[in-house]
Design a protein around this motif. Structure first.
Motif, PDB file in Angstrom:
ATOM      1  N   PHE A 138      -5.502  -6.005   8.630  1.00  0.00           N
ATOM      2  CA  PHE A 138      -5.421  -5.506   7.268  1.00  0.00           C
ATOM      3  C   PHE A 138      -5.334  -6.688   6.314  1.00  0.00           C
ATOM      4  O   PHE A 138      -4.347  -7.414   6.284  1.00  0.00           O
ATOM      5  CB  PHE A 138      -4.207  -4.591   7.097  1.00  0.00           C
ATOM      6  N   ALA A 139      -6.368  -6.881   5.527  1.00  0.00           N
ATOM      7  CA  ALA A 139      -6.415  -8.015   4.613  1.00  0.00           C
ATOM      8  C   ALA A 139      -5.706  -7.646   3.322  1.00  0.00           C
ATOM      9  O   ALA A 139      -6.324  -7.178   2.356  1.00  0.00           O
ATOM     10  CB  ALA A 139      -7.872  -8.396   4.335  1.00  0.00           C
ATOM     11  N   GLU A 140      -4.412  -7.891   3.325  1.00  0.00           N
ATOM     12  CA  GLU A 140      -3.568  -7.436   2.218  1.00  0.00           C
ATOM     13  C   GLU A 140      -3.936  -8.050   0.877  1.00  0.00           C
ATOM     14  O   GLU A 140      -4.099  -7.352  -0.123  1.00  0.00           O
ATOM     15  CB  GLU A 140      -2.120  -7.781   2.567  1.00  0.00           C
ATOM     16  N   ARG A 141      -4.081  -9.358   0.879  1.00  0.00           N
ATOM     17  CA  ARG A 141      -4.346 -10.024  -0.395  1.00  0.00           C
ATOM     18  C   ARG A 141      -5.747  -9.706  -0.907  1.00  0.00           C
ATOM     19  O   ARG A 141      -5.969  -9.584  -2.103  1.00  0.00           O
ATOM     20  CB  ARG A 141      -4.157 -11.534  -0.250  1.00  0.00           C
ATOM     21  N   LEU A 142      -6.673  -9.548   0.006  1.00  0.00           N
ATOM     22  CA  LEU A 142      -8.025  -9.227  -0.413  1.00  0.00           C
ATOM     23  C   LEU A 142      -8.056  -7.818  -1.007  1.00  0.00           C
ATOM     24  O   LEU A 142      -8.717  -7.547  -2.007  1.00  0.00           O
ATOM     25  CB  LEU A 142      -8.977  -9.324   0.788  1.00  0.00           C
ATOM     26  N   THR A 143      -7.327  -6.926  -0.365  1.00  0.00           N
ATOM     27  CA  THR A 143      -7.229  -5.550  -0.873  1.00  0.00           C
ATOM     28  C   THR A 143      -6.644  -5.549  -2.279  1.00  0.00           C
ATOM     29  O   THR A 143      -7.139  -4.873  -3.185  1.00  0.00           O
ATOM     30  CB  THR A 143      -6.314  -4.721   0.051  1.00  0.00           C
ATOM     31  N   GLU A 144      -5.621  -6.369  -2.444  1.00  0.00           N
ATOM     32  CA  GLU A 144      -4.982  -6.457  -3.759  1.00  0.00           C
ATOM     33  C   GLU A 144      -5.952  -6.991  -4.790  1.00  0.00           C
ATOM     34  O   GLU A 144      -5.981  -6.558  -5.939  1.00  0.00           O
ATOM     35  CB  GLU A 144      -3.824  -7.434  -3.646  1.00  0.00           C
ATOM     36  N   HIS A 145      -6.723  -7.965  -4.371  1.00  0.00           N
ATOM     37  CA  HIS A 145      -7.699  -8.594  -5.255  1.00  0.00           C
ATOM     38  C   HIS A 145      -8.677  -7.574  -5.808  1.00  0.00           C
ATOM     39  O   HIS A 145      -9.089  -7.639  -6.963  1.00  0.00           O
ATOM     40  CB  HIS A 145      -8.437  -9.668  -4.457  1.00  0.00           C
ATOM     41  N   TYR A 146      -9.043  -6.604  -4.979  1.00  0.00           N
ATOM     42  CA  TYR A 146     -10.032  -5.635  -5.415  1.00  0.00           C
ATOM     43  C   TYR A 146      -9.428  -4.373  -6.013  1.00  0.00           C
ATOM     44  O   TYR A 146     -10.138  -3.447  -6.375  1.00  0.00           O
ATOM     45  CB  TYR A 146     -10.943  -5.244  -4.234  1.00  0.00           C
ATOM     46  N   ARG A 147      -8.113  -4.378  -6.094  1.00  0.00           N
ATOM     47  CA  ARG A 147      -7.479  -3.181  -6.641  1.00  0.00           C
ATOM     48  C   ARG A 147      -7.826  -3.037  -8.105  1.00  0.00           C
ATOM     49  O   ARG A 147      -7.800  -3.992  -8.872  1.00  0.00           O
ATOM     50  CB  ARG A 147      -5.962  -3.290  -6.478  1.00  0.00           C
ATOM     51  N   ARG A 148      -8.154  -1.826  -8.508  1.00  0.00           N
ATOM     52  CA  ARG A 148      -8.536  -1.618  -9.899  1.00  0.00           C
ATOM     53  C   ARG A 148      -7.292  -1.485 -10.765  1.00  0.00           C
ATOM     54  O   ARG A 148      -6.185  -1.394 -10.264  1.00  0.00           O
ATOM     55  CB  ARG A 148      -9.402  -0.361 -10.011  1.00  0.00           C
ATOM     56  N   GLU A 149      -7.521  -1.456 -12.081  1.00  0.00           N
ATOM     57  CA  GLU A 149      -6.379  -1.453 -13.006  1.00  0.00           C
ATOM     58  C   GLU A 149      -5.478  -0.249 -12.826  1.00  0.00           C
ATOM     59  O   GLU A 149      -4.274  -0.335 -13.004  1.00  0.00           O
ATOM     60  CB  GLU A 149      -6.858  -1.509 -14.459  1.00  0.00           C
TER      61      GLU A 149
END
Lengths: 472, 465
Positions: A138-149
């Motif tokens: 689970f790529a946590e930081r990458l997921t966060e990076h793509y999280r929308r507003e």
């Protein structure tokens, strides 16, 4: 299924089905086979299948409309049929002398599929030697990076094929084919390689099994990938430079096929991707299918369901097929392949075969390929050396035409940007260096992905070879 | 940097004349010392442990914990400036807490599984075993050689086991920044990766000579977002610089030690996090052949991969522990890193241990083709193991290591790091002495991609066929 996007360089596949048949050009650069001085007669063989199909009405070249009409039910698709065709793609465009070897291979492959000893030995090697199973991370930081507003966004997982021995998925296939070759009593292995990764994987398994190993590599590629050449030699393989044509992968492939024709009794040809004549596309896919199988199991364990989206980079297409194959019948799982757009799709310097190519025959199979108006192969380019193959596996061509999988492309620039997260200055998000960075650049554009478990196949070698070009 | 004596809080200043700081060296438990060791004269009598407190081989507690001050027999300790003491105590407290903290352990286990790719296989090296059978004809079989595949870990070596766990600790301590020193670059890359994953700023100090030899790893560190600072010299100088940097930024910065040296609690922390190697090995050995290994072999630079493998089995008297140091250009050449073979006891980088020093107590410059082995000191626990005879230590030269690297590549398709190749090289001498069917586990502590340039430069034949 194709998504709309506003990014300028983003081109979903949009070739209409009906244009397919009219664009059937065989490039004149078919592998040239010199007639053998002593033609081996296969008197015991009843095969004399010609390379053009259509004797059997069941195998009439259907256009994708027909396939769609036959049902968009993937379970009804023959992948491949008995002639090695995926729809109209695939097949066995090879000289007569190879037909027996190919059918021998096919027979051996089918029988080993049910051979428990073989399966057990293979499973053991994959576990203890290759290091499977590879994690679903689970790529946590990458997921966060793509999280929308608004807080929504996909959950991004990486299938860690980079952790395999030799650093890429290639070894899955190499190991299995080497075992198969041993079963067939072959002591000599040949392979082609572009970037060198498949060559290294092949040299590796040959060392492991004590087989003689000869790798064909384009002279140009040898220069660019000197370190991989050294690796192969360190592992005991002989690396033969190919100077014909453009001295790159397709020429190395032709040379390897030539060698095989000459030495077919003693030699097994470990093809590196889901390309080439039947049964290779099927075989290589099935040997890589462990990727998808593990993913299904791991997805179930981790979130009790299936992935929503699978993303993989596509050069020849082996890692993508390895991931996709397991899920083709699950129509709710979206499959996305990302090709290399190099300097841009209009620059003429790219490797986006499915986006910009036409149908033709290359290295034994009918598929999309990059060719000019005279049917000459166009030299591909990508910063990712392993993605610059001017063809693509026939099964991908099929999946594209029936609309089961979507194919997009990403330029060198976009791929580089994303490896740094956003720009070169930002700290990378994961701590994993990857060559398969193309899928991530795509993610940046796939902003319309809903809240789901997007699953990205991370495939790459630990990116060691690419650190130089990336840091520039 | 000379080994200087600093007052340790709560303990009398060790009176060590700068020129002659040799420690009491006595034959213990009837175990003879290597002939290279000098029988040295005593210090003042109120320093150091007295004879009867020297632990015997069976004093497991010493191996498992050290005492409260991180002493392993007479080795170890906390020879640091006063300013660092509170930080070290804080670190020790945090470490003791996370050891038992369910949440931390779960997070670590998940990360080790999904991020690092554990567990690493215990691989039966069939062709290597066969190779030794052929050159050492025995009636039945010869020993069986297994490789613990730490080369398959994320970043390519065992270093990440420790880097990841300590990065997690640093976050708990509220540090935003991590500093580390690296020799071959493996620890640097592992630290940079862990920091990227955990959103920590990362600065890695590396010797200029090493930067040139392992440019591969330097580029990786930069790509992972770490700042790489060049230090004149090699790993030992980079270590000193990193520690200095830490002291200057004590409250925001965490010093991520890559190996089992340094002041207490660093050696124990690193060893604990690396001990997953040995734990897995025990389980896998049980599964594979229903028993324990007979011999464990590992290369020894400062000792982290060795302790990682050995620690689990210290209490198992029937398991032989063999460490292999770097003999460089030969033990007589003066260009080597064979600390245990040639060193004397002294204090370096915060702990007491064997180290390569000249008559003036100045640190000698180590050498090895395996850059990760180039350290003039060695972990205090390793020194203790040697002194008590629990582990045996030998050496292998550059040439032998290179040969071993080539051999494994050709026979098994595994290109080992040159450091791990030292352990493999020793098999030549070890195997003929073992009984048939003996199970030997060699720690393949890293992969050799970073060493390809070195091998090319060494004029390794580029063609075999």
């Amino acid at each position: 299924m194709a998504t709309a996007s506003t990014a300028a360089t983003f081109r979903p596949s949009s070739v209409s089905a009906s244009s397919e048949l009219t664009h059937l050009r065989s490039p004149s650069k078919l592998p040239k086979f010199t007639p053998l001085p002593s033609a081996r007669s296969r008197s015991s063989s009843s095969f004399s299948v010609s390379c053009t199909i259509a004797k059997d009405p069941a195998v009439v070249m259907a256009d994708s409309e027909k396939i769609k009409a036959a049902g968009s039910d993937p379970t009804m698709w023959q992948r491949p049929d008995s002639f090695g065709r995926f729809g109209k793609f695939g097949g066995k465009y090879v000289p007569e002398t190879l037909m027996h070897a190919l059918s021998e291979l096919e027979t051996a492959f089918y029988s080993l599929a049910t051979d428990e000893d073989f399966q057990r030995e293979l499973a053991e090697i994959l576990k203890d030697y290759v290091g499977r199973e590879s994690p679903l991370y689970f790529a946590e930081r990458l997921t966060e990076h793509y999280r929308r507003e608004n807080g929504e966004g996909p959950l991004i997982y990486l299938k860690r094929e980079d952790l395999n021995h030799t650093g890429a998925h290639k070894i899955n296939n190499a190991v299995a084919q080497a075992l198969l070759a041993k079963r067939l009593g072959k002591k000599r292995i040949i392979a082609e390689t572009g970037a060198g990764q498949h060559g290294v994987a092949t040299a590796t398994v040959c060392a492991r099994f004590g087989l003689q190993c000869i790798i064909y590599m384009g002279a140009q590629d040898m220069e660019r990938q000197a370190l991989n050449v050294f690796r192969m030699r360190l592992l005991g393989a002989e690396v033969r430079g190919v100077h014909s044509g453009t001295a790159t992968l397709k020429d190395a492939t032709s040379e390897a096929i030539r060698d095989w024709v000459t030495n077919v009794e003693t030699t097994h040809y470990i093809l590196g991707s889901v390309a080439g004549p039947h049964p290779y596309p099927m075989m290589v896919r099935d040997f890589h299918a462990v990727i998808g199988k593990e993913t299904r199991k791991q997805a179930m364990e981790k979130w009790g369901g299936k992935p929503d989206v699978l993303v993989a980079c596509v050069g020849g297409g082996s890692n993508a097929m390895g991931l996709f194959h397991e899920f083709v019948d699950d129509t709710e799982v979206r499959m996305i392949g990302v090709e290399a757009a190099g300097f841009g799709l209009d620059s003429g310097k790219h490797a986006a075969t499915l986006t910009k190519g036409d149908v033709g025959v290359l290295n034994g199979a009918m598929s999309y390929l990059l060719q000019d108006d005279d049917g000459q192969i166009i030299e591909p380019h990508s910063i990712s050396a392993g993605l610059d193959y001017p063809g693509v596996g026939p099964e991908h061509s099929f999946l594209k035409d029936v609309g089961r999988a979507e194919y997009f492309s990403v330029t060198d620039e976009e791929a580089l940007e994303d490896s740094y997260g956003q720009t070169k200055e930002d700290i990378p998000y994961i701590g994993i260096i990857y060559k398969g960075i193309h899928p991530f650049a795509f993610s940046a554009k796939g902003s319309d992905l809903k809240d789901d478990n997007a699953h990205h196949d991370h495939e790459s070698y630990y990116g060691d070879r690419d650190t130089e070009s990336l840091v520039k | 940097m000379s080994s200087s004596k600093i007052q340790v809080r709560g303990q009398p200043l060790l009176r060590v004349p700068a020129r002659n700081h040799r420690m009491t060296h006595l034959v213990i438990c009837g175990v003879s010392t290597k002939r290279h060791h000098r029988e040295i004269n005593a210090l003042s009598s109120n320093s150091g442990p007295s004879l009867d407190s020297v632990p015997t081989r069976t004093d497991k507690r010493q191996f498992l914990r050290g005492d409260g001050n991180g002493k392993f027999g007479r080795f170890g300790g906390k020879f640091v400036p006063e300013t660092l003491m509170s930080r070290l105590i804080e670190l020790e407290d945090e470490f003791n807490f996370v050891r038992c903290d369910h949440e931390f352990q779960e997070e670590l286990t998940t990360a080790l599984r999904d991020y690092v790719g554990r567990e690493t296989p215990l691989y039966f090296a069939e062709r290597l075993t066969e190779h030794y059978k052929n050159i050492v004809p025995t009636i039945e079989g010869g020993p069986e050689i297994y490789l613990k595949r730490e080369d398959l870990s994320h970043c390519g070596s065992h270093k990440i086991n420790n880097a990841l766990a300590q990065a997690m600790i640093s976050r708990r301590l509220g540090c935003s920044r991590v500093v580390a020193a690296t020799g071959a670059g493996q620890h640097g890359v592992a630290t940079a990766a862990a920091c990227a994953k955990l959103s920590l700023e990362c600065t890695v100090f590396m010797g200029a000579a090493d930067i040139e030899k392992q440019s591969f790893n330097v580029l990786s560190m930069k790509l992972l977002g770490a700042q790489v600072i060049s230090v004149e010299g090699t790993f030992k100088d980079a270590s000193s610089e990193a520690i200095r940097n830490w002291v200057e930024n004590l409250y925001t910065t965490y010093y991520l030690s890559g190996t089992v040296v340094g002041p207490h609690p660093c050696p124990i922390i690193v060893r604990e996090f690396q001990s997953v190697i040995g734990k897995e090995t025990r389980r896998q050995a049980k599964q594979l052949w229903g028993g324990k290994p007979d011999v464990l072999v590992a290369c020894v630079g400062s000792g982290s991969n060795a302790l990682g493998l050995f620690h689990e089995f210290v209490g198992d008297e029937d398991v032989r522990l063999v460490g292999v140091e770097a003999a460089g250009l030969g033990l007589d050449s003066g260009k080597h890193s064979a600390t245990l073979a040639f060193g004397d006891v002294g204090v370096y980088h915060g702990s007491m241990s064997y180290l390569l020093q000249d008559d003036q107590g100045q640190i000698l410059k180590p050498h090895s083709v395996g850059v990760g082995l180039e350290y003039p000191g060695v972990g205090p626990e390793i020194s203790f193991m040697k002194e008590t005879g629990r582990a045996e230590f030998y050496t292998a030269t550059d040439e032998e290591a290179i040969q071993a690297c080539m051999r494994l590549s050709r026979l098994e398709g595994i290109i080992p790091a040159l450091e791990a190749s030292h352990a493999l090289a020793f098999l030549d001498k070890l195997v003929p002495t073992l009984r048939d069917g003996a199970k030997v586990v060699v720690n393949c502590s890293g992969r050799g991609d970073k060493d390809l340039d070195t091998l090319i430069q060494r004029g390794m034949p580029s063609s075999f066929c």
